[in-house]
Scaffold this motif. Structure first.
Motif, mmCIF file in Angstrom:
data_model
loop_
_atom_site.group_PDB
_atom_site.id
_atom_site.type_symbol
_atom_site.label_atom_id
_atom_site.label_comp_id
_atom_site.label_asym_id
_atom_site.label_seq_id
_atom_site.Cartn_x
_atom_site.Cartn_y
_atom_site.Cartn_z
ATOM 1 N N PRO A 69 0.868 -1.179 -0.030
ATOM 2 C CA PRO A 69 -0.036 -0.107 0.085
ATOM 3 C C PRO A 69 0.919 1.308 0.023
ATOM 4 N N VAL A 70 0.367 2.403 -0.856
ATOM 5 C CA VAL A 70 1.041 3.578 -0.829
ATOM 6 C C VAL A 70 -0.043 4.645 -0.285
ATOM 7 N N VAL A 71 0.364 5.179 1.032
ATOM 8 C CA VAL A 71 -0.663 6.080 1.564
ATOM 9 C C VAL A 71 -0.154 7.874 1.051
ATOM 10 N N ILE A 72 -1.115 8.623 0.589
ATOM 11 C CA ILE A 72 -0.674 9.706 0.150
ATOM 12 C C ILE A 72 -1.175 10.663 1.263
ATOM 13 N N GLU A 73 -0.330 11.422 1.706
ATOM 14 C CA GLU A 73 -0.891 12.325 2.961
ATOM 15 C C GLU A 73 -0.194 13.660 2.580
ATOM 16 N N ASN A 74 -1.142 14.570 2.274
ATOM 17 C CA ASN A 74 -0.900 16.243 2.247
ATOM 18 C C ASN A 74 -0.507 16.607 3.635
ATOM 19 N N LEU A 75 0.513 17.372 3.831
ATOM 20 C CA LEU A 75 1.130 17.872 5.084
ATOM 21 C C LEU A 75 1.497 19.335 4.631
ATOM 22 N N PRO A 76 0.794 19.991 4.176
ATOM 23 C CA PRO A 76 1.387 21.614 3.721
ATOM 24 C C PRO A 76 1.467 22.541 5.056
ATOM 25 N N GLY A 77 2.081 23.568 4.801
ATOM 26 C CA GLY A 77 2.513 24.538 5.740
ATOM 27 C C GLY A 77 4.139 25.169 5.595
ATOM 28 N N ALA A 78 4.148 26.443 5.650
ATOM 29 C CA ALA A 78 5.302 27.121 5.694
ATOM 30 C C ALA A 78 6.161 26.779 4.381
ATOM 31 N N GLY A 79 5.361 26.761 3.328
ATOM 32 C CA GLY A 79 6.023 26.871 2.032
ATOM 33 C C GLY A 79 6.605 25.508 1.960
ATOM 34 N N GLY A 80 6.047 24.431 2.427
ATOM 35 C CA GLY A 80 6.306 23.112 2.188
ATOM 36 C C GLY A 80 7.559 22.470 2.868
ATOM 37 N N ILE A 81 7.807 23.508 4.052
ATOM 38 C CA ILE A 81 8.994 23.069 5.172
ATOM 39 C C ILE A 81 8.159 22.010 6.094
ATOM 40 N N THR A 82 7.006 22.464 6.224
ATOM 41 C CA THR A 82 6.538 21.352 7.378
ATOM 42 C C THR A 82 6.396 19.760 6.722
ATOM 43 N N GLY A 83 6.053 19.796 5.665
ATOM 44 C CA GLY A 83 5.945 18.309 4.978
ATOM 45 C C GLY A 83 7.459 17.626 4.835
ATOM 46 N N ALA A 84 8.273 18.601 4.250
ATOM 47 C CA ALA A 84 9.801 18.146 4.272
ATOM 48 C C ALA A 84 10.551 17.815 5.617
ATOM 49 N N ALA A 85 10.056 18.723 6.752
ATOM 50 C CA ALA A 85 10.540 18.363 7.715
ATOM 51 C C ALA A 85 10.256 16.918 8.277
ATOM 52 N N ALA A 86 9.043 16.415 7.948
ATOM 53 C CA ALA A 86 8.526 15.148 8.428
ATOM 54 C C ALA A 86 9.331 14.014 7.569
ATOM 55 N N VAL A 87 9.721 14.155 6.148
ATOM 56 C CA VAL A 87 10.250 13.527 5.576
ATOM 57 C C VAL A 87 11.810 13.145 6.151
ATOM 58 N N VAL A 88 12.545 14.413 6.530
ATOM 59 C CA VAL A 88 13.759 14.479 6.812
ATOM 60 C C VAL A 88 13.986 13.796 8.045
ATOM 61 N N LYS A 89 12.912 13.822 9.065
ATOM 62 C CA LYS A 89 12.932 13.012 10.224
ATOM 63 C C LYS A 89 12.686 11.618 10.491
ATOM 64 N N ALA A 90 12.155 11.282 9.235
ATOM 65 C CA ALA A 90 11.781 9.576 9.275
ATOM 66 C C ALA A 90 13.095 8.755 9.062
ATOM 67 N N GLN A 91 12.740 7.596 9.373
ATOM 68 C CA GLN A 91 13.799 6.551 9.375
ATOM 69 C C GLN A 91 14.064 6.448 7.769
ATOM 70 N N PRO A 92 15.243 6.183 7.392
ATOM 71 C CA PRO A 92 15.657 6.017 5.968
ATOM 72 C C PRO A 92 15.464 4.737 5.595
#
Length: 330
Positions: A69-92
């Motif tokens: 399964p691929v779960v698509i999640e919108n996480l907007p805010g701060a010009g894209g920084i909010t969503g990118a921060a979630a990716v950066v912090k995730a397990q690689p």
């Protein structure tokens, strides 16, 4: 160049938003090992945007390519920084990925501080393609082309508003570059994403704005918005009769939207290859290519190495554009 100054909001509100995302339960605590686990695909933009339309169209093919399964999640805010921060912090481990666009490499040039390094703290996996941007107006605006719109703006300096999906986004920069090239002015009204921006454009609360062609096409067909011109240097097969802004008298004007898949820094090479191959397979499948063709989106998945080089060159290019447009952080 018509001098302009854009004031962008940052500071405590941005820091609080990003801090909340980084501390949220579950982020960075997903199960080890990407293979066989649900894939969380974060879109750092709101529903209704061009990248959102692309992701939704490719969703079923992505699930098939991954075999999970691929779960698509919108996480907007701060010009894209909010969503990118979630990716950066995730397990690689490939279980959390991001589908980013131009804004990812623009942000370091427009925000005084960043909670992560937009280049070093991600793993570039593939630049998947590009989608045309288009300058549109509400039908109440009595302009049908660039010449008529410029004449209106010159006749009433600061008498018109333009909408954007947020401060410092490529949508704002594309509009500001148009104003600069034309030597005219308009007041900026930033929104928290493309969806709210489009709602007010259609309602006539703001007069004009730049939007991805695939996101705005239904409204152009319905007549609830009117296209002035494409922002890129070429016409789109999805709208062959719509001229570019460049061919309407502003030959230096050229902005296009691109989108790419990234993961957290430190992803193992084998996992990078697995994710790259899944996205390349999904986006070049016949059904997705047909859907992208209808949207005017060009698909050309590149290698991880090419993506890394592209991100660096685009960051440099947009830094120069931000300086040229005199973007300042408030």
């Amino acid at each position: 160049m018509h001098p302009r100054r854009i004031l962008l909001k940052s500071g405590l509100a941005l820091a609080a938003t990003v801090a909340a995302v980084l501390a949220a339960p579950g982020i960075g605590a997903l199960a080890q090992g990407g293979a066989g686990k649900p894939v969380r695909l974060i879109l750092p933009i709101s529903a209704g945007s061009g990248v959102d339309a692309i992701a939704r169209a490719a969703g079923p093919a992505l699930g098939k390519a991954f075999g999970q399964p691929v779960v698509i999640e919108n996480l907007p805010g701060a010009g894209g920084i909010t969503g990118a921060a979630a990716v950066v912090k995730a397990q690689p481990d490939g279980s959390t990925l991001g589908l980013v666009s131009n804004n990812h490499v623009i942000n370091p040039s427009v925000f005084r501080t960043m909670p992560f390094d937009a280049i070093k703290d991600i793993t570039p996996i593939s630049v998947l393609g590009s989608t045309p941007l288009v300058l549109v107006v509400n039908p109440k605006v009595p302009a049908k082309n660039v010449r008529e719109l410029v004449a209106l703006l010159k006749a009433k300096p600061d008498g018109y508003n333009y909408a954007s999906s947020g401060n410092g986004t490529v949508i704002q920069l594309a509009a500001e570059m148009f104003l600069d090239e034309a030597g005219v002015s308009a007041r900026h009204v930033p929104y928290k994403g493309t969806g709210p921006m489009m709602n007010d454009l259609i309602a006539g609360q703001v007069e004009m704005g730049v939007v991805a062609l695939n996101a705005v096409a239904p409204h152009l067909k319905a007549g609830t918005l009117r296209a002035i011109g494409l922002c890129g240097d070429k016409r789109s097969a999805a709208a062959p009769d719509l001229p570019t802004i460049a061919e309407q008298g502003l030959p230096r004007y050229n902005v296009a939207g691109w989108f790419a898949v990234v993961g957290p820094a430190g992803m193992p090479p084998a996992e990078v290859k697995r994710v790259h191959d899944a996205f390349a397979s999904a986006f070049t499948s016949p059904e997705v290519l047909e859907a992208m063709k209808k949207q005017g989106t060009v698909i050309d998945p590149g290698t991880p190495e090419a993506a890394a080089s592209f991100f660096r060159s685009e960051a440099t290019r947009y830094a120069a554009l931000v300086k040229r447009a005199n973007v300042k952080v408030e």
